[in-house]
Design an enzyme around this catalytic site. Structure first.
Site, PDB file in Angstrom:
ATOM      1  CG  ASP A 139     -41.578   1.702  15.464  1.00 26.98           C
ATOM      2  OD1 ASP A 139     -40.343   1.850  15.513  1.00 26.98           O
ATOM      3  OD2 ASP A 139     -42.362   2.651  15.326  1.00 26.98           O
ATOM      4  CB  ILE A 140     -38.713  -2.171  20.015  1.00 22.99           C
ATOM      5  CG1 ILE A 140     -39.681  -3.322  19.690  1.00 22.99           C
ATOM      6  CG2 ILE A 140     -38.437  -2.080  21.505  1.00 22.99           C
ATOM      7  CD1 ILE A 140     -41.081  -3.131  20.225  1.00 22.99           C
ATOM      8  CD  GLU A 141     -39.333   4.619  17.337  1.00 22.69           C
ATOM      9  OE1 GLU A 141     -39.054   5.766  17.741  1.00 22.69           O
ATOM     10  OE2 GLU A 141     -40.057   4.402  16.344  1.00 22.69           O
ATOM     11  CG  LEU A 142     -40.125   4.440  23.813  1.00 26.47           C
ATOM     12  CD1 LEU A 142     -41.512   4.719  24.376  1.00 26.47           C
ATOM     13  CD2 LEU A 142     -39.272   5.697  23.833  1.00 26.47           C
ATOM     14  CE1 TYR A 199     -41.431  -0.110  23.151  1.00 28.51           C
ATOM     15  CE2 TYR A 199     -43.199   1.512  23.110  1.00 28.51           C
ATOM     16  CZ  TYR A 199     -41.953   1.082  22.687  1.00 28.51           C
ATOM     17  OH  TYR A 199     -41.223   1.852  21.813  1.00 28.51           O
TER      18      TYR A 199
END
Length: 301
Positions: A150-153, A110
């Site tokens: 929940d943006i981790e990448l 994403y």
């Protein structure tokens, strides 16, 4: 001359003491969807333990990709097998529990390539999970309460554009109810990935992940780093409620697990003094089932 009773200083002292001891009530947020052995959504909400449920995850979207939802062993969206989740969503909402779709996660594909791309993703989320009328709604016809970031990448760009697009008044007027925005940043401040989105001030609830990051987590009986980080987050981010995000068991995260008795005796009494205190977020329903963590802390949250 009659002596005037000296009660005023005592009253002031009692008022100050009461102010210092003010404690705010909160709720528990849980992530559901990443283990087929954690029970259904209806079963999750019927426990009476949770005030918020994040369905995890829509983990493929943006940059021209066809969005995909991944609910692990629960159902197969490719064959429209997840539309029955609508029953669980409505059952939860009927109990007063807010249900959000969590986008992102620790694994997936994403990103947002531009503000136009962010608008396109917002349109997709609206039409397929919120108030829109798409015929291809992956979770069926139930209307979710909001979107969890929940943006981790990947890139740090355009998450603020997505937040603004989801918050535009035409979306909310169309269905006559609020679209909640929530986020689960990592505890190092500021979180470089969703930081631009959080700076918009558009988020209702922020459940910071206070684990897997030694500089801002509980460690070996020491609460200092954790509480210092909590204070920085609550004083810097404009949101309705701030939640302490924690693993529900020692197996749920590599580092940062807090024994329930430590949380209830040493940490919650401190953080509940904050007017921004919203409660505790747990990862995840599966691990909570194994440990009984939420049952151990609920009366103190």
């Amino acid at each position: 001359m009659a002596r005037t009773p000296q009660s005023t200083p005592l009253l002031i002292s009692l008022s100050v003491l009461a102010l210092l001891q003010t404690s705010y009530a909160g709720g528990i947020a849980i992530y559901w969807g990443q283990n087929g052995n954690e029970g259904t959504l209806t079963q999750t909400c019927n426990t009476g333990k949770y005030s918020y449920v994040n369905i995890a995850f829509l983990n493929k979207f943006g940059n021209g990709q066809t969005p995909e939802i991944n609910l692990a062993g629960h159902c197969n969206p490719a064959s429209n097998g997840c539309t029955s989740v609508s029953t669980g969503i409505r059952n939860c909402q009927n109990r007063g529990i807010k249900v959000m779709l969590s986008i992102g996660g620790g694994a997936g594909s994403y990103s947002l390539s531009s503000s136009n791309d962010a608008q396109n993703v917002a349109n997709y989320l609206w039409n397929n999970f919120l108030g829109g009328q798409s015929s291809s709604r992956p979770l069926g016809d139930a209307v979710l309460d909001g979107i969890d970031f929940d943006i981790e990448l990947g890139s740090t760009l355009h998450w603020d554009d997505l937040a603004r697009a989801l918050s535009r008044i035409e979306f909310q007027q169309e269905r006559g109810r609020k679209v909640y925005l929530t986020a689960a940043p990592q505890c190092p401040f500021p979180d470089k990935v969703p930081g631009t989105a959080l700076n918009t001030g558009l988020f209702d609830y922020v459940w910071v992940q206070f684990y897997n990051n030694p500089p801002c987590q509980y460690s070996s009986g020491n609460t200092n780093n954790l509480l210092n980080s909590w204070n920085r987050w609550t004083s810097s981010i404009n949101s309705t409620g701030s939640f302490m995000g924690l693993p529900a068991s020692s197996a749920a995260a590599g580092r940062g697990f807090i024994p329930a008795n430590v949380l209830t005796s040493q940490i919650l009494p401190v953080i509940k003094r904050s007017p921004k205190y919203g409660g505790v977020m747990l990862w995840s329903k599966y691990y909570d089932d194994q440990s009984g963590y939420s049952s151990s802390i609920k009366s103190s949250v």
